[in-house]
Design an enzyme around this catalytic site. Structure first.
Site, mmCIF file in Angstrom:
data_model
loop_
_atom_site.group_PDB
_atom_site.id
_atom_site.type_symbol
_atom_site.label_atom_id
_atom_site.label_comp_id
_atom_site.label_asym_id
_atom_site.label_seq_id
_atom_site.Cartn_x
_atom_site.Cartn_y
_atom_site.Cartn_z
ATOM 1 N N LYS A 82 0.806 -1.225 0.000
ATOM 2 C CA LYS A 82 0.000 0.000 0.000
ATOM 3 C C LYS A 82 0.838 1.275 0.000
ATOM 4 O O LYS A 82 0.361 2.322 -0.463
ATOM 5 C CB LYS A 82 -0.966 0.001 1.195
ATOM 6 C CG LYS A 82 -2.068 -1.038 1.062
ATOM 7 C CD LYS A 82 -3.062 -0.949 2.204
ATOM 8 C CE LYS A 82 -4.179 -1.970 2.012
ATOM 9 N NZ LYS A 82 -5.203 -1.849 3.072
ATOM 10 N N ASP A 118 -9.751 2.859 2.044
ATOM 11 C CA ASP A 118 -9.712 2.228 3.366
ATOM 12 C C ASP A 118 -10.248 3.144 4.460
ATOM 13 O O ASP A 118 -10.928 2.699 5.384
ATOM 14 C CB ASP A 118 -8.280 1.829 3.724
ATOM 15 C CG ASP A 118 -7.836 0.547 3.044
ATOM 16 O OD1 ASP A 118 -8.706 -0.263 2.675
ATOM 17 O OD2 ASP A 118 -6.614 0.356 2.880
ATOM 18 N N GLY A 145 0.585 0.962 6.060
ATOM 19 C CA GLY A 145 -0.304 1.550 5.064
ATOM 20 C C GLY A 145 -1.749 1.583 5.486
ATOM 21 O O GLY A 145 -2.425 2.618 5.367
#
Length: 290
Positions: A82, A118, A145
């Site tokens: 990420k 996210d 991440g």
């Protein structure tokens, strides 16, 4: 690149992939493909597991280029890429730039644009899964991440005092400093001080990979928990981690990572296809295969 699990329809074609390690149990492909089919799309979602394919981390740029050349609309990115993926992108959305991590890359007109779904996914899952939970004092374990996105989500949710611990102390300090630059209060914690800090918080979030099928175990001793504390794990394969099972045995309210997985997928689907998915339908698909 292996084909996804669902049969395609005869509508407009959309091809997506997921880049990561140890992702064989991911339900993201079936959620995307089922919703794509429901909307009349020929939607194919491939798992590109670096472990299964024997790829090195340094192959990340080559894999991105290959997917782009094959006409993919984009890829999702998960552990451990990420942050590493940032080096191979042409631009970032404002949220991804602020977070410094990407879980969704859209290929358009020869350009790779990174997004982060996210943060919104975690916040939406928390609102729905633990309504009314106290956010006065929260401990977050993990500053990688995913952890950066989770910390921002917690701040957006209204956390009063956020403490961040990571085995890599520099990561915890860097995340706390990043939030401080924007006027958001967070405190880095040395791992050795975790037991004392855990005793006084209202809830704890595991944002590390510890507990995944690839990394079994717990990020701390669950015996340190008490029943009045809530526990959230962003991992969703396995569906319930050892940490959540132990916490539930103690009487703690718990929230598994499935909700975050569903809502981050909802926003990624929008970015990839330009269509509006139905979160409840994607949630049903997740539940049917969990």
């Amino acid at each position: 690149m292996a084909p996804g699990p669902a049969s395609p329809s005869s509508g407009p074609s959309v091809r997506i992939g997921l880049l990561g390690r140890g992702i064989g149990s991911s339900l993201t492909p079936i959620m995307h493909e089922t919703e794509g089919r429901r909307l009349g799309l020929n939607y194919r979602y491939d798992l590109i597991d670096f472990d299964r394919l024997g790829l090195d981390d340094m192959d990340l740029d080559t894999v991105l280029a290959t997917a782009q050349s094959l006409g993919y609309a984009g890829v999702n990115v998960t552990y451990p890429f990420k942050q590493a993926v940032l080096d191979y992108l042409d631009g970032l959305s404002p949220e991804a730039a602020a977070i410094g991590a990407v879980n969704t890359v859209v290929f358009r007109d020869g350009v790779r644009l990174g997004h982060n779904t996210d943060c919104w996914g975690f916040a939406e899952s928390f609102r729905r899964g633990l309504p009314g939970a106290s956010l006065e004092r929260v401990l977050q374990i993990g500053a990688g991440g995913a952890g950066v996105a989770v910390a921002r989500a917690l701040v957006q949710l209204g956390v009063g005092e956020l403490t961040i611990v990571d085995a890599d102390q520099a990561k915890a300090s860097s995340l706390a400093e990043q939030l401080a630059e924007e006027g958001l209060a967070a405190t880095p914690l040395l791992p050795g001080a975790l037991p004392q800090t855990l005793a006084r918080v209202d809830g704890v979030v595991n944002a590390t990979p510890v507990g995944m099928e690839k990394y079994p175990g717990t990020p701390f001793d669950p015996a340190l928990l008490t029943a009045h504390q809530w526990v959230v794990d962003i991992i969703y394969f396995p569906r319930r981690t050892q940490l959540l099972d132990r916490a539930a045995e103690l009487g703690c309210p718990t929230l598994p990572g499935g909700g975050m997985a569903i809502y981050q997928a909802v926003r990624a689907f929008q970015l990839f296809s330009g269509r509006e998915p139905d979160p409840s339908e994607m949630g049903k698909t997740f539940a049917a295969h969990a």
